[in-house]
Design an enzyme around this catalytic site. Structure first.
Site, PDB file in Angstrom:
ATOM      1  N   HIS A   1      47.346  42.749  34.470  1.00 31.09           N
ATOM      2  CA  HIS A   1      47.577  43.569  33.527  1.00 31.09           C
ATOM      3  C   HIS A   1      48.300  42.920  32.777  1.00 31.09           C
ATOM      4  O   HIS A   1      49.160  42.897  33.158  1.00 31.09           O
ATOM      5  CB  HIS A   1      49.017  44.900  34.465  1.00 31.09           C
ATOM      6  CG  HIS A   1      48.398  46.606  33.986  1.00 31.09           C
ATOM      7  ND1 HIS A   1      49.348  46.256  32.258  1.00 31.09           N
ATOM      8  CD2 HIS A   1      47.292  46.949  33.373  1.00 31.09           C
ATOM      9  CE1 HIS A   1      49.041  47.386  31.909  1.00 31.09           C
ATOM     10  NE2 HIS A   1      47.353  48.122  32.731  1.00 31.09           N
TER      11      HIS A   1
ATOM     12  N   ASP B   1      42.327  50.044  38.110  1.00 28.22           N
ATOM     13  CA  ASP B   1      40.914  49.477  38.700  1.00 28.22           C
ATOM     14  C   ASP B   1      40.310  49.470  39.583  1.00 28.22           C
ATOM     15  O   ASP B   1      38.799  50.018  39.941  1.00 28.22           O
ATOM     16  CB  ASP B   1      40.059  49.112  37.729  1.00 28.22           C
ATOM     17  CG  ASP B   1      40.430  49.666  36.066  1.00 28.22           C
ATOM     18  OD1 ASP B   1      40.067  51.056  36.198  1.00 28.22           O
ATOM     19  OD2 ASP B   1      40.824  48.623  35.167  1.00 28.22           O
TER      20      ASP B   1
ATOM     21  N   HIS C   1      38.497  46.691  29.909  1.00 24.90           N
ATOM     22  CA  HIS C   1      39.592  47.740  29.983  1.00 24.90           C
ATOM     23  C   HIS C   1      38.883  48.694  30.966  1.00 24.90           C
ATOM     24  O   HIS C   1      39.202  48.132  32.275  1.00 24.90           O
ATOM     25  CB  HIS C   1      39.809  48.507  28.683  1.00 24.90           C
ATOM     26  CG  HIS C   1      40.594  49.520  28.170  1.00 24.90           C
ATOM     27  ND1 HIS C   1      41.124  49.715  29.012  1.00 24.90           N
ATOM     28  CD2 HIS C   1      40.111  49.969  27.005  1.00 24.90           C
ATOM     29  CE1 HIS C   1      42.019  51.229  28.388  1.00 24.90           C
ATOM     30  NE2 HIS C   1      41.600  51.132  27.559  1.00 24.90           N
TER      31      HIS C   1
HETATM   32  C1  LIG Z   1      44.126  43.526  32.143  1.00 26.21           C
HETATM   33  C2  LIG Z   1      43.960  41.694  31.435  1.00 26.21           C
HETATM   34  C3  LIG Z   1      42.670  41.433  30.238  1.00 26.21           C
HETATM   35  C4  LIG Z   1      44.903  40.877  30.636  1.00 26.21           C
HETATM   36  O1  LIG Z   1      44.999  40.350  30.203  1.00 26.21           O
HETATM   37  P1  LIG Z   1      46.088  39.231  29.816  1.00 26.21           P
HETATM   38  O2  LIG Z   1      47.608  39.999  29.143  1.00 26.21           O
HETATM   39  O3  LIG Z   1      45.926  38.861  27.922  1.00 26.21           O
HETATM   40  O4  LIG Z   1      46.860  38.003  29.987  1.00 26.21           O
HETATM   41  P2  LIG Z   1      45.219  36.744  30.656  1.00 26.21           P
HETATM   42  O5  LIG Z   1      43.884  37.326  30.554  1.00 26.21           O
HETATM   43  O6  LIG Z   1      46.464  36.187  29.701  1.00 26.21           O
HETATM   44  O7  LIG Z   1      46.209  36.034  31.717  1.00 26.21           O
HETATM   45  C5  LIG Z   1      46.953  35.142  32.086  1.00 26.21           C
HETATM   46  C6  LIG Z   1      46.670  34.424  32.792  1.00 26.21           C
HETATM   47  O8  LIG Z   1      46.290  35.346  34.162  1.00 26.21           O
HETATM   48  C7  LIG Z   1      45.062  34.896  34.020  1.00 26.21           C
HETATM   49  N1  LIG Z   1      44.328  36.257  34.936  1.00 26.21           N
HETATM   50  C8  LIG Z   1      44.977  36.647  34.962  1.00 26.21           C
HETATM   51  N2  LIG Z   1      44.104  38.266  35.129  1.00 26.21           N
HETATM   52  C9  LIG Z   1      43.268  37.141  36.146  1.00 26.21           C
HETATM   53  C10 LIG Z   1      42.240  38.075  36.593  1.00 26.21           C
HETATM   54  N3  LIG Z   1      42.019  39.041  36.646  1.00 26.21           N
HETATM   55  N4  LIG Z   1      41.600  37.188  37.600  1.00 26.21           N
HETATM   56  C11 LIG Z   1      41.365  36.060  37.500  1.00 26.21           C
HETATM   57  N5  LIG Z   1      42.880  35.447  36.476  1.00 26.21           N
HETATM   58  C12 LIG Z   1      43.427  35.751  35.776  1.00 26.21           C
HETATM   59  C13 LIG Z   1      44.734  34.168  33.212  1.00 26.21           C
HETATM   60  O9  LIG Z   1      43.589  33.170  33.793  1.00 26.21           O
HETATM   61  C14 LIG Z   1      45.531  32.989  32.925  1.00 26.21           C
HETATM   62  O10 LIG Z   1      45.664  32.280  33.894  1.00 26.21           O
HETATM   63  P3  LIG Z   1      46.037  30.813  32.834  1.00 26.21           P
HETATM   64  O11 LIG Z   1      47.175  31.256  31.901  1.00 26.21           O
HETATM   65  O12 LIG Z   1      46.067  30.169  33.879  1.00 26.21           O
HETATM   66  O13 LIG Z   1      45.273  30.785  31.411  1.00 26.21           O
HETATM   67  C15 LIG Z   1      43.250  40.302  32.804  1.00 26.21           C
HETATM   68  O14 LIG Z   1      44.121  40.147  33.323  1.00 26.21           O
HETATM   69  C16 LIG Z   1      42.178  40.776  33.180  1.00 26.21           C
HETATM   70  O15 LIG Z   1      40.973  40.491  32.539  1.00 26.21           O
HETATM   71  N6  LIG Z   1      41.636  41.855  34.056  1.00 26.21           N
HETATM   72  C17 LIG Z   1      40.560  41.407  35.080  1.00 26.21           C
HETATM   73  C18 LIG Z   1      40.204  43.267  33.661  1.00 26.21           C
HETATM   74  C19 LIG Z   1      40.925  44.445  34.363  1.00 26.21           C
HETATM   75  O16 LIG Z   1      40.460  44.214  35.827  1.00 26.21           O
HETATM   76  N7  LIG Z   1      40.859  44.706  33.262  1.00 26.21           N
HETATM   77  C20 LIG Z   1      42.016  46.633  34.127  1.00 26.21           C
HETATM   78  C21 LIG Z   1      43.403  46.579  33.128  1.00 26.21           C
HETATM   79  S1  LIG Z   1      43.757  47.847  34.054  1.00 26.21           S
END
Ligand SMILES: CC(C)(COP(=O)(O)OP(=O)(O)OC[C@H]1O[C@@H](n2cnc3c(N)ncnc32)[C@H](O)[C@@H]1OP(=O)(O)O)[C@@H](O)C(=O)NCCC(=O)NCCS
Length: 376
Positions: A261, A312, A222
């Protein structure tokens, strides 16, 4: 046995309330606060006016806005206890830990059992006015510098940068920073806002709700992502090293901070505005490296994984260009999002019902108690 519905992991796609604060259309990358496009607010509003919009649902008329500006300027100071705590904790706790602890302590001396709307509105204004003072004081104390008192003649954004550095920022820098606060002020039922609403829904107090929210924001999935982005950039070190570094992270299946996201399926509209700020500041400071590295990373993530940047990503280089330390970035996010959190507390309290979901049972069936000396 009754049939159990499959749970929605991470509550993805689940609507948990009616709300009139932020509307996000993730399919087209559109964000509105109370009906107003984020781009319009970024171009024409400022953080104090936007906060009023979030709290009241309407843009304030001139006299109301003028009063709010005065009230916020006058309420920037911290009570002695909070200042003492900052001084005590600055050398020991991380910035977000300190912010969480001090916000919790701001409840001391307030009659927190009074949770009516008018009193909560006053608290929302005061908390929003005070958070920057906590963050700036923390940074000064940990660097062995004296705390800079807030100045009532400066805007919310300019005053924070002044309290942080001891120097009044240029109008341009203050305006960019102010717009960053507008961009981060609200984002619907994100994790920290949900935490605030869950807390408020028990009829607990607004300080507890904001404290819950700060604790939730700090996680790297987050708000902690902006600090993590900067750490990644610092680790990479040069534009030439971006590709190999990214490929290494992807091969190890690491998440790349600042990308992806839950709601946006296209690029986050706030990220585009922040990218322009980072570009402008890179030019202004004559230090293109951080912007160029970010842009290279953005292009490669898109081509390798098809994943867009989020809010971010360019906030990291933008704040870095402004001379803000990377570990303060999430506090800066909190300084802004406190307006959204408190708006949601007001909305939750106005039509409250305890938030209490359930889980599907996946544990063992009925068991007979086994005495301690007979356990295998
Ligand atoms: C924001 C976030 C938590 C959303 O999570 P979510 O909706 O639960 O999505 P997931 O984590 O399940 O990701 C879906 C797929 O995309 C990939 N993915 C998503 N964000 C990614 C990232 N930042 N880097 C690499 N891969 C990513 C995941 O590995 C997953 O792939 P898979 O299906 O092959 O396993 C996630 O994109 C993330 O961890 N981002 C990095 C942290 C970040 O920048 N947070 C700020 C958000 S405003």
């Amino acid at each position: 046995m009754t049939e159990q519905a499959a749970p929605r992991a991470g509550l993805e796609g689940v609507a948990v309330a009616d709300s009139a604060i932020a509307k996000i259309d993730g399919t087209v990358g559109e964000l509105r606060y109370c009906g107003y496009l984020i781009k319009d607010l970024a171009d024409h509003s400022d953080f104090v006016e936007t906060s009023a919009l979030l709290w009241d649902g309407e843009l304030p008329k001139q006299d109301k806005l003028a009063k709010l500006r005065t009230d916020m300027r006058q309420q920037r100071g911290l009570p002695t206890l909070a200042l003492d705590l900052v001084q005590r904790l600055a050398g020991e706790q991380s910035p977000m830990d300190c912010l969480r602890t001090v916000v919790s302590a701001l409840a001391i001396g307030d009659d927190v059992l009074t949770t009516d709307d008018a009193v909560n509105r006053e608290r929302a204004i005061r908390l929003t006015a005070q958070l920057p003072t906590i963050v700036a004081a923390y940074d000064r104390v940990r660097k062995g510098k004296s705390i800079v008192e807030p100045r009532e003649d400066l805007t919310h954004a300019a005053n924070f940068l002044y309290m942080l550095t001891g120097t009044v920022p240029s109008d341009e820098e203050a305006e960019i920073f102010d717009t960053c606060l507008v961009l981060h002020a609200e984002h619907g039922f994100n994790a920290s806002t949900f935490a605030a609403r869950v807390t408020a829904a028990t009829m607990s107090d607004i300080y507890s709700a904001v404290t819950s929210a700060i604790g939730t924001l700090r996680g790297p999935l987050h708000g902690g992502a902006n600090t993590a982005v900067m750490n990644t950039l610092l680790e990479i070190g040069s534009v030439d090293a971006v590709e190999a570094h990214l490929d290494g992270m992807l091969a190890r299946r690491e998440k790349i901070m600042g990308f992806g996201h839950r709601v946006y399926k296209v690029v986050d509209p706030r990220a585009l505005i922040l990218k322009q700020f980072a570009r402008d500041l890179a030019k202004q400071k004559g230090e293109p490296k951080w912007f160029e590295m970010s842009e290279r990373l953005e292009e490669l993530m898109k081509s390798r994984k098809g994943i867009d940047m989020n809010v971010d990503f360019y906030s990291a280089s933008t704040y870095h260009y402004m001379g803000i330390d990377a570990d303060l970035f999430t506090c800066v996010f909190a300084m802004s999002r406190v307006a959204g959190w408190t708006a949601h507390v007001l909305e939750q309290c106005a039509n409250n019902r305890l938030i209490r979901p359930r889980a599907n049972w996946v544990g063992p069936d009925d068991r007979d108690y086994v005495a301690v000396d007979q356990r295998s």
